[in-house]
Design a protein around this motif. Structure first.
Motif, PDB file in Angstrom:
ATOM      1  N   ASP A 134       0.850  -1.190   0.000  1.00  0.00           N
ATOM      2  CA  ASP A 134       0.000   0.000   0.000  1.00  0.00           C
ATOM      3  C   ASP A 134       0.896   1.254   0.000  1.00  0.00           C
ATOM      4  O   ASP A 134       2.099   1.146   0.255  1.00  0.00           O
ATOM      5  CB  ASP A 134      -0.900  -0.071   1.250  1.00  0.00           C
ATOM      6  CG  ASP A 134      -2.186   0.713   1.081  1.00  0.00           C
ATOM      7  OD1 ASP A 134      -2.405   1.282   0.012  1.00  0.00           O
ATOM      8  OD2 ASP A 134      -2.986   0.744   2.044  1.00  0.00           O
ATOM      9  N   HIS A 135       0.292   2.405  -0.223  1.00  0.00           N
ATOM     10  CA  HIS A 135       1.014   3.701  -0.312  1.00  0.00           C
ATOM     11  C   HIS A 135       2.521   3.655  -0.099  1.00  0.00           C
ATOM     12  O   HIS A 135       3.006   3.606   1.023  1.00  0.00           O
ATOM     13  CB  HIS A 135       0.394   4.693   0.673  1.00  0.00           C
ATOM     14  CG  HIS A 135      -1.060   4.881   0.409  1.00  0.00           C
ATOM     15  ND1 HIS A 135      -1.530   5.665  -0.611  1.00  0.00           N
ATOM     16  CD2 HIS A 135      -2.153   4.322   0.996  1.00  0.00           C
ATOM     17  CE1 HIS A 135      -2.841   5.612  -0.637  1.00  0.00           C
ATOM     18  NE2 HIS A 135      -3.254   4.798   0.328  1.00  0.00           N
TER      19      HIS A 135
ATOM     20  N   HIS B  33      -9.921   4.368  -2.320  1.00  0.00           N
ATOM     21  CA  HIS B  33      -9.270   4.356  -1.002  1.00  0.00           C
ATOM     22  C   HIS B  33     -10.198   5.006   0.009  1.00  0.00           C
ATOM     23  O   HIS B  33     -11.160   5.667  -0.354  1.00  0.00           O
ATOM     24  CB  HIS B  33      -7.947   5.132  -1.066  1.00  0.00           C
ATOM     25  CG  HIS B  33      -6.865   4.377  -1.763  1.00  0.00           C
ATOM     26  ND1 HIS B  33      -5.750   3.937  -1.113  1.00  0.00           N
ATOM     27  CD2 HIS B  33      -6.741   3.977  -3.058  1.00  0.00           C
ATOM     28  CE1 HIS B  33      -4.967   3.303  -1.984  1.00  0.00           C
ATOM     29  NE2 HIS B  33      -5.556   3.307  -3.167  1.00  0.00           N
TER      30      HIS B  33
ATOM     31  N   HIS C 198      -8.759   9.601   3.292  1.00  0.00           N
ATOM     32  CA  HIS C 198      -8.203   8.604   4.205  1.00  0.00           C
ATOM     33  C   HIS C 198      -8.656   8.936   5.610  1.00  0.00           C
ATOM     34  O   HIS C 198      -8.804  10.108   5.962  1.00  0.00           O
ATOM     35  CB  HIS C 198      -6.671   8.623   4.154  1.00  0.00           C
ATOM     36  CG  HIS C 198      -6.106   7.847   3.012  1.00  0.00           C
ATOM     37  ND1 HIS C 198      -5.141   8.347   2.183  1.00  0.00           N
ATOM     38  CD2 HIS C 198      -6.364   6.588   2.566  1.00  0.00           C
ATOM     39  CE1 HIS C 198      -4.829   7.427   1.276  1.00  0.00           C
ATOM     40  NE2 HIS C 198      -5.565   6.358   1.477  1.00  0.00           N
TER      41      HIS C 198
ATOM     42  N   HIS D 224     -10.461  -0.127  -0.652  1.00  0.00           N
ATOM     43  CA  HIS D 224      -9.574  -0.186   0.521  1.00  0.00           C
ATOM     44  C   HIS D 224     -10.306   0.167   1.809  1.00  0.00           C
ATOM     45  O   HIS D 224     -10.991   1.189   1.861  1.00  0.00           O
ATOM     46  CB  HIS D 224      -8.462   0.852   0.375  1.00  0.00           C
ATOM     47  CG  HIS D 224      -7.365   0.440  -0.551  1.00  0.00           C
ATOM     48  ND1 HIS D 224      -6.051   0.537  -0.209  1.00  0.00           N
ATOM     49  CD2 HIS D 224      -7.391  -0.058  -1.813  1.00  0.00           C
ATOM     50  CE1 HIS D 224      -5.296   0.119  -1.225  1.00  0.00           C
ATOM     51  NE2 HIS D 224      -6.085  -0.238  -2.207  1.00  0.00           N
TER      52      HIS D 224
HETATM   53 ZN   LIG Z   1      -5.149   4.417   0.802  1.00  0.00          ZN
END
Ligand SMILES: [Zn+2]
Length: 291
Positions: A83-84, A218, A188, A240
């Motif tokens: 991820d990221h 996300h 997020h 996500h």
């Molecule tokens: Zn994310």
């Protein structure tokens, strides 16, 4: 084993989405895995740079391989996503460790620089493993998976600040990413006492029409069921969820401590935590699969 790209394209064809859940420790991985097994569905396990540092890049790969080989007959499969990721070094590290997918996150960079650095990341990852999927990020949506009391600073939420279909098209064409996560009103983290902002369903449709490749959403925590369903219909095929799992982990742990005041055996305390996380994952998976 079926490739992750195939799994995502199958979901797309069926008008459903694949769930991506972040894990920080073995308990979270166990909980997500047991839901996948119960529902007989593929799931993507996400580990951020911080989660990878904590779990170990090679160790998390081995754990997932171990779950997969043990349950090969059941139809459920776990895939692993870095991820990221913000540096080329970390991209290469994940590719070398055999991750199924990596995300280069240049969403905080100016548009042209994001294109240049993402393109570099795609090349570097595919040079190590040509099967690996690389996801690019367009439009800043904040960075932390935590409980919020206000919008992340600088996050693109208003329609005028979201990436356009033209920008998305150029980004995908030049970088050659396999998947794209555009900012579409999502953020997020999740609000502690309110719903997250509404998603821009029209923008999802426009971007999907322009880029054709799988779109990723996300910041699934705190999004309403109705928005999830509309987003999937509009073209999202991977979603996500992280913050909600963290909240469930903490709530479960606190409950378990209260219930077992003098207990010191972790394997007697942790089942309560697993149950709490499983509830969240199952609830989300059921919506993603359109049930
Ligand atoms: Zn994310």
């Amino acid at each position: 084993m079926e490739s992750l790209l195939r799994v995502i394209k199958n979901a797309e064809r069926k008008g459903v989405a694949v769930g991506h859940f972040n894990v920080s420790n073995l308990e979270m991985l166990k909980a997500v895995s047991s839901v996948g097994r119960k529902l007989k569905l593929p799931i993507v396990i996400g580990v951020s740079e911080g989660e990878r540092d904590y779990l170990g890049v090679n160790q998390v790969r081995d754990l997932i391989d171990s779950y997969n080989s043990e349950h090969f007959e059941s139809g459920y499969r776990l895939y692993l996503n870095a991820d990221h990721t913000y540096s080329l070094e970390k991209i290469k590290e994940a590719a070398r460790a055999g991750f199924d997918a990596v995300i280069f996150d240049g969403a905080g960079l100016p548009f042209e620089e994001n294109i240049r650095r993402t393109k570099e990341a795609v090349r570097a990852a595919k040079k190590i493993n040509k099967e690996i999927l690389v996801e690019g990020e367009l439009g800043y949506i904040g960075r932390s998976s935590k409980l919020l009391d206000k919008l992340p600073k600088g996050a693109a939420i208003k329609t005028k600040d979201l990436p356009t279909a033209e920008q998305a098209f150029r980004f995908v064409k030049e970088t050659q990413v396999d998947m794209l996560a555009p900012a579409v009103g999502n953020i997020h983290g999740m609000f502690a006492k309110a719903r997250n902002p509404k998603l821009d369903i029209e923008r999802i449709k426009e971007i999907k029409n322009a880029v054709k490749i799988p779109l990723v959403l996300h910041g699934g925590s705190g999004v309403s069921d109705k928005d999830f369903r509309a987003a999937i219909k509009a073209g999202i095929s991977l979603i996500h969820v992280s913050t909600e799992l963290r909240v469930a982990w903490r709530t479960g742990l606190e409950k378990s401590f209260r219930k077992n005041k003098n207990e010191i055996a972790p394997y007697k305390i942790m089942p309560g935590v697993l149950k709490e996380i499983e509830k969240v994952v199952e609830r989300r998976m059921v919506i993603f699969r359109g049930r």
